[in-house]
Design an enzyme around this catalytic site. Structure first.
Site, short mmCIF file in Angstrom:
data_model
loop_
_atom_site.label_atom_id
_atom_site.label_comp_id
_atom_site.label_asym_id
_atom_site.label_seq_id
_atom_site.Cartn_x
_atom_site.Cartn_y
_atom_site.Cartn_z
N GLU A 139 11.89 -1.19 5.17
CA GLU A 139 11.76 -0.72 3.78
C GLU A 139 10.96 0.57 3.69
O GLU A 139 9.92 0.62 3.03
CB GLU A 139 11.01 -1.78 2.95
N CYS A 153 -8.80 16.85 -19.27
CA CYS A 153 -10.24 16.80 -19.53
C CYS A 153 -10.92 15.72 -18.70
O CYS A 153 -11.43 14.72 -19.22
CB CYS A 153 -10.48 16.56 -21.01
N GLU A 154 -10.90 15.88 -17.38
CA GLU A 154 -11.58 14.98 -16.46
C GLU A 154 -11.89 15.78 -15.21
O GLU A 154 -11.03 16.51 -14.72
CB GLU A 154 -10.65 13.83 -16.00
C1 LIG Z 1 5.16 0.22 -0.89
C2 LIG Z 1 5.99 -0.69 -0.11
C3 LIG Z 1 6.93 -0.18 0.81
C4 LIG Z 1 7.08 1.29 1.09
O1 LIG Z 1 5.94 1.85 1.66
P1 LIG Z 1 6.00 3.35 2.19
O2 LIG Z 1 4.64 3.60 2.69
O3 LIG Z 1 6.35 4.22 1.05
O4 LIG Z 1 7.01 3.40 3.28
C5 LIG Z 1 7.75 -1.07 1.46
N1 LIG Z 1 7.66 -2.41 1.24
C6 LIG Z 1 6.78 -2.93 0.37
C7 LIG Z 1 6.74 -4.39 0.17
C8 LIG Z 1 5.92 -2.10 -0.34
O5 LIG Z 1 5.03 -2.63 -1.17
#
Ligand SMILES: *Cc1c(COP(=O)(O)O)cnc(C)c1O
Length: 421
Positions: free
Chosen positions: A275, A346-347
């Site tokens: 992922e 404004c921070e």
């Molecule tokens: C955020 C996340 C990703 C992606 O992470 P990257 O660092 O953008 O590759 C994949 N799987 C899950 C469950 C996430 O929470």
């Protein structure tokens, strides 16, 4: 590698001068490269060549419909973390069988949406979630395919806000309790256990934590199979880092990461899912902004730009570094100037960089934030009533606005007055 290069001193997005886009859409804006998006997806896809796999793009890093479509057309599945992301994926034409649903707080409505629209699997993160998903699936007379997200208790050695695989993090169930939780899942008729999920954090610049986590997952696979569970799919999460500063050492390549995965799981006869988000979208985007003023402070020069923390929050939120470059390079080699680069919000937190050495710029010049494709536009807000900035997609010599800048009228039209006012 990306497709934002200089030609004769002018920064291009693929074959389009960035200044030309700025003239057409105004500043600030995000611009994404189709070639970089698809190239990075292919790097992962090729890295897992030879084993049964699916690369699911972590949509939370960049979720514009056009970007989803580009990656889906290239063959990507999607990793979603909310009903909204699920809806976006389906609207972009992604089949339910290619959508994975992650996240610690899935609601009944989100579960129902995904079960009705089709889902590859839910990555379940707790026992209470498992019980609710079982009930929702039974009420719809379907069976929900699940993995359980295990927390392997490894230190991803990344920023605390994006570390997710240590026992103090809120994610997953402790790997030490996995067999117990799988035994419970197997008894729920609305669920079908198909595998294991793990994701230890984001912006990892070293493969060692992945290796430690994946070895634990391989061991758990054998244990769960011995317990009688069908483990046919492993979701190995995302998290591979990108080089935010050109000067830094490069993080591991997708090919090295793929080799690690093959080495660890090849003999297990499992389908692999990954992922990645940031490594696909991060370097595929710039945020382009215009200098409003150069202001002399007591002991420093402030570069005040029209982009702000509401448009790109990573520096304020994670102390993140972005390389910041002029869109038109100085004609003659000039000594660098040093700036505190700040936005108009404004921070004091609205600071992109302190004491940053870069080519000298003046009011009205354009600058570009590199590596702004991931966790940029998606984390933007309209704080200070600054309308969300537009997103532009480049493909070769063409570009198109893929999300327009709302007018002030459009921005306030979402508010309504109660009848007594
Ligand atoms: C955020 C996340 C990703 C992606 O992470 P990257 O660092 O953008 O590759 C994949 N799987 C899950 C469950 C996430 O929470």
């Amino acid at each position: 590698m990306d497709h934002f290069l200089y030609r004769d001193g002018a920064l291009y997005a693929e074959d389009v001068p960035v200044a030309e886009i700025a003239a057409a859409v105004g500043t600030p804006f995000y611009v994404y490269s189709t070639a970089t998006l698809t190239r990075h997806f292919k790097l992962f896809d090729d890295a897992l060549d030879g084993i049964d796999h699916l690369v699911c793009f972590a949509m939370k890093s960049l979720s514009n419909q056009a970007v989803i479509k580009v990656l889906a057309d290239a063959g990507a599945g999607m990793d979603v973390v909310s009903g909204g992301e699920y809806f976006r994926a389906k609207a972009a034409g992604v089949a339910g069988e290619k959508i994975v649903f992650s996240g610690v707080g899935k609601t009944v409505d989100e579960m129902r949406l995904a079960l009705e629209g089709g889902i590859r699997q839910f990555n379940v993160e707790s026992e209470p979630e498992m019980i609710v998903l079982d009930q929702v699936a039974q009420s719809l007379d379907v069976v929900a395919p699940i993995t359980v997200r295990v927390n392997p208790d490894v230190d991803a050695k990344t920023h605390a806000k994006i570390s997710t695989g240590k026992k103090e993090d809120k994610f997953g169930i402790p790997i030490s309790r996995a067999r117990e939780v799988y035994a419970m899942a197997a008894k729920l008729p609305g669920l079908k256990v198909i595998g294991i999920d793990v994701h230890i954090g984001s912006q990892l610049t070293d493969l060692t934590p992945f290796e430690a986590a994946y070895l634990k997952v391989a061991e758990l696979t054998a244990q769960l199979r011995a317990d009688g569970h069908e483990i046919s799919r492993l979701d190995l999460g995302g998290g591979l880092g990108i080089p935010y500063a050109r000067s830094n050492e490069a993080p591991p390549l997708p090919s090295d990461y793929g080799a690690l995965i093959k080495r660890t799981f090849e003999d297990l006869d499992v389908e692999i899912e990954i992922e990645p988000g940031r490594l696909i979208s991060g370097n595929a985007g710039l945020m382009v902004s215009k200098v409003i003023y150069i202001k002399d402070g007591e002991d420093r020069q402030f570069m005040i730009i029209d982009g702000a923390m509401n448009d790109l929050i990573r520096p304020a939120m994670y102390e993140a570094h972005h390389d910041i470059v002029p869109v038109i390079e100085p004609k003659v080699a000039t000594a660098p100037a040093t700036y505190d680069i700040v936005g108009p919000v404004c921070e004091s937190g609205d600071t992109f960089a302190k004491s940053r050495a870069m080519a000298p710029v003046k009011a009205d010049d354009l600058i570009a934030f590199r590596s702004a494709g991931a966790y940029g536009a998606v984390m933007a807000s309209e704080y200070n009533s600054r309308p969300l900035i537009p997103e532009v997609l480049v493909n070769g010599d063409q570009f198109a606005v893929i999300r327009a800048r709302p007018t002030y009228e459009e921005m306030i039209a979402r508010d309504t007055l109660p009848h007594w006012l």
